[in-house]
Design a protein around this motif. Structure first.
Motif, PDB file in Angstrom:
ATOM      1  N   ILE A 233       0.855  -1.202   0.000  1.00  0.00           N
ATOM      2  CA  ILE A 233       0.000   0.000   0.000  1.00  0.00           C
ATOM      3  C   ILE A 233       0.886   1.245   0.000  1.00  0.00           C
ATOM      4  CG2 ILE A 233      -1.708   1.339   1.288  1.00  0.00           C
ATOM      5  CD1 ILE A 233      -2.672  -1.347   2.507  1.00  0.00           C
ATOM      6  N   VAL A 234       1.875   1.256   0.881  1.00  0.00           N
ATOM      7  CA  VAL A 234       2.786   2.399   0.973  1.00  0.00           C
ATOM      8  C   VAL A 234       3.475   2.632  -0.375  1.00  0.00           C
ATOM      9  CG1 VAL A 234       4.906   3.257   2.083  1.00  0.00           C
ATOM     10  CG2 VAL A 234       3.140   2.121   3.459  1.00  0.00           C
ATOM     11  N   ASP A 235       3.953   1.560  -0.988  1.00  0.00           N
ATOM     12  CA  ASP A 235       4.634   1.682  -2.286  1.00  0.00           C
ATOM     13  C   ASP A 235       3.686   2.180  -3.381  1.00  0.00           C
ATOM     14  OD1 ASP A 235       6.893   0.733  -0.981  1.00  0.00           O
ATOM     15  OD2 ASP A 235       6.736  -1.291  -1.828  1.00  0.00           O
ATOM     16  N   ALA A 236       2.466   1.662  -3.394  1.00  0.00           N
ATOM     17  CA  ALA A 236       1.487   2.088  -4.407  1.00  0.00           C
ATOM     18  C   ALA A 236       1.139   3.562  -4.225  1.00  0.00           C
ATOM     19  CB  ALA A 236       0.231   1.221  -4.329  1.00  0.00           C
ATOM     20  N   TYR A 237       1.014   3.984  -2.977  1.00  0.00           N
ATOM     21  CA  TYR A 237       0.707   5.383  -2.699  1.00  0.00           C
ATOM     22  C   TYR A 237       1.881   6.284  -3.087  1.00  0.00           C
ATOM     23  CZ  TYR A 237      -0.960   9.540  -0.327  1.00  0.00           C
ATOM     24  OH  TYR A 237      -1.379  10.809  -0.059  1.00  0.00           O
TER      25      TYR A 237
ATOM     26  N   TYR B 175      -4.004   4.140 -13.932  1.00  0.00           N
ATOM     27  CA  TYR B 175      -4.231   2.947 -13.114  1.00  0.00           C
ATOM     28  C   TYR B 175      -3.699   3.077 -11.691  1.00  0.00           C
ATOM     29  CZ  TYR B 175      -5.206   1.223 -17.733  1.00  0.00           C
ATOM     30  OH  TYR B 175      -5.735   1.082 -18.987  1.00  0.00           O
ATOM     31  N   CYS B 176      -3.213   4.255 -11.317  1.00  0.00           N
ATOM     32  CA  CYS B 176      -2.615   4.384  -9.995  1.00  0.00           C
ATOM     33  C   CYS B 176      -3.651   4.177  -8.878  1.00  0.00           C
ATOM     34  CB  CYS B 176      -1.895   5.713  -9.840  1.00  0.00           C
ATOM     35  SG  CYS B 176      -2.961   7.146  -9.993  1.00  0.00           S
ATOM     36  N   VAL B 177      -4.854   4.670  -9.049  1.00  0.00           N
ATOM     37  CA  VAL B 177      -5.891   4.455  -8.034  1.00  0.00           C
ATOM     38  C   VAL B 177      -6.238   2.967  -7.947  1.00  0.00           C
ATOM     39  CG1 VAL B 177      -8.299   4.953  -7.399  1.00  0.00           C
ATOM     40  CG2 VAL B 177      -6.804   6.795  -8.206  1.00  0.00           C
ATOM     41  N   THR B 178      -6.299   2.313  -9.091  1.00  0.00           N
ATOM     42  CA  THR B 178      -6.545   0.872  -9.121  1.00  0.00           C
ATOM     43  C   THR B 178      -5.446   0.126  -8.373  1.00  0.00           C
ATOM     44  OG1 THR B 178      -7.665   1.098 -11.238  1.00  0.00           O
ATOM     45  CG2 THR B 178      -6.928  -1.113 -10.631  1.00  0.00           C
TER      46      THR B 178
END
Length: 175
Positions: free
Chosen positions: A102-106, A115-118
């Motif tokens: 989650i931290v990395d995706a954020y 696709y960043c929100v996905t």
């Protein structure tokens, strides 16, 4: 509030219908969930379940991640967040890894990336999957959830009527 020894003290308890996840990155803290106290150190994951009264009692050089997962998001994905209760304190490599995703995706968030929100939603669901598979302690309505509902109702009554002179009996009658 910063104290002379470099610690800070927070005494304002709060609660909400959403699940709140705290992951300690550095430092330490004393955290209370419904009156139960936990020591929070790097790598620890603490979970304030829906309607859990929680507060940070004392912090020392604390850096942490906080994720509040909306109840609607959970329900849209088949998780009844108000009816399940996770362990409040977890030290689990699988959960730590899933939270790091989650931290990395954020951190990789970019408004230009369609696709960043996905990616973030996918990472949050992955973390919830680990919690649901390994860290549920109960599901369904319980005595604790009934008591929490009463406290919640009392607090709403007080907030609505704080300008009036209200008695404990009026609050009890309302609840």
């Amino acid at each position: 509030t910063l104290l002379p020894d470099g610690t800070s003290k927070h005494c304002t308890p709060n609660w909400h219908e959403n699940i709140e996840i705290l992951v300690c990155a550095r430092g330490s803290a004393l955290i209370m969930f419904d009156g139960r106290q936990y020591t929070f150190h790097p790598g620890d994951i603490c979970i304030a379940n829906a309607y859990c009264v929680h507060t940070t009692v004392q912090e020392q050089n604390l850096d942490y991640h906080c994720l509040i997962i909306d109840t609607n998001f959970c329900e849209e994905n088949g998780i009844r967040a108000t009816d399940i209760f996770f362990r409040e304190w977890i030290r689990d490599p699988d959960a730590q890894h899933a939270f790091q995703e989650i931290v990395d995706a954020y951190a990789a968030y970019s408004p230009e990336d369609p696709y960043c929100v996905t990616d973030i939603r996918y990472a949050v669901l992955g973390f919830l999957r680990v919690l649901c598979r390994k860290h549920i302690i109960s599901s369904g309505a319980s005595q604790a959830s009934v008591a929490r509902e009463r406290v919640k109702k009392a607090i709403k009554f007080i907030k609505t009527n704080y300008m009036k002179s209200i008695s404990l009996q009026e609050i009890a009658d309302f609840v």
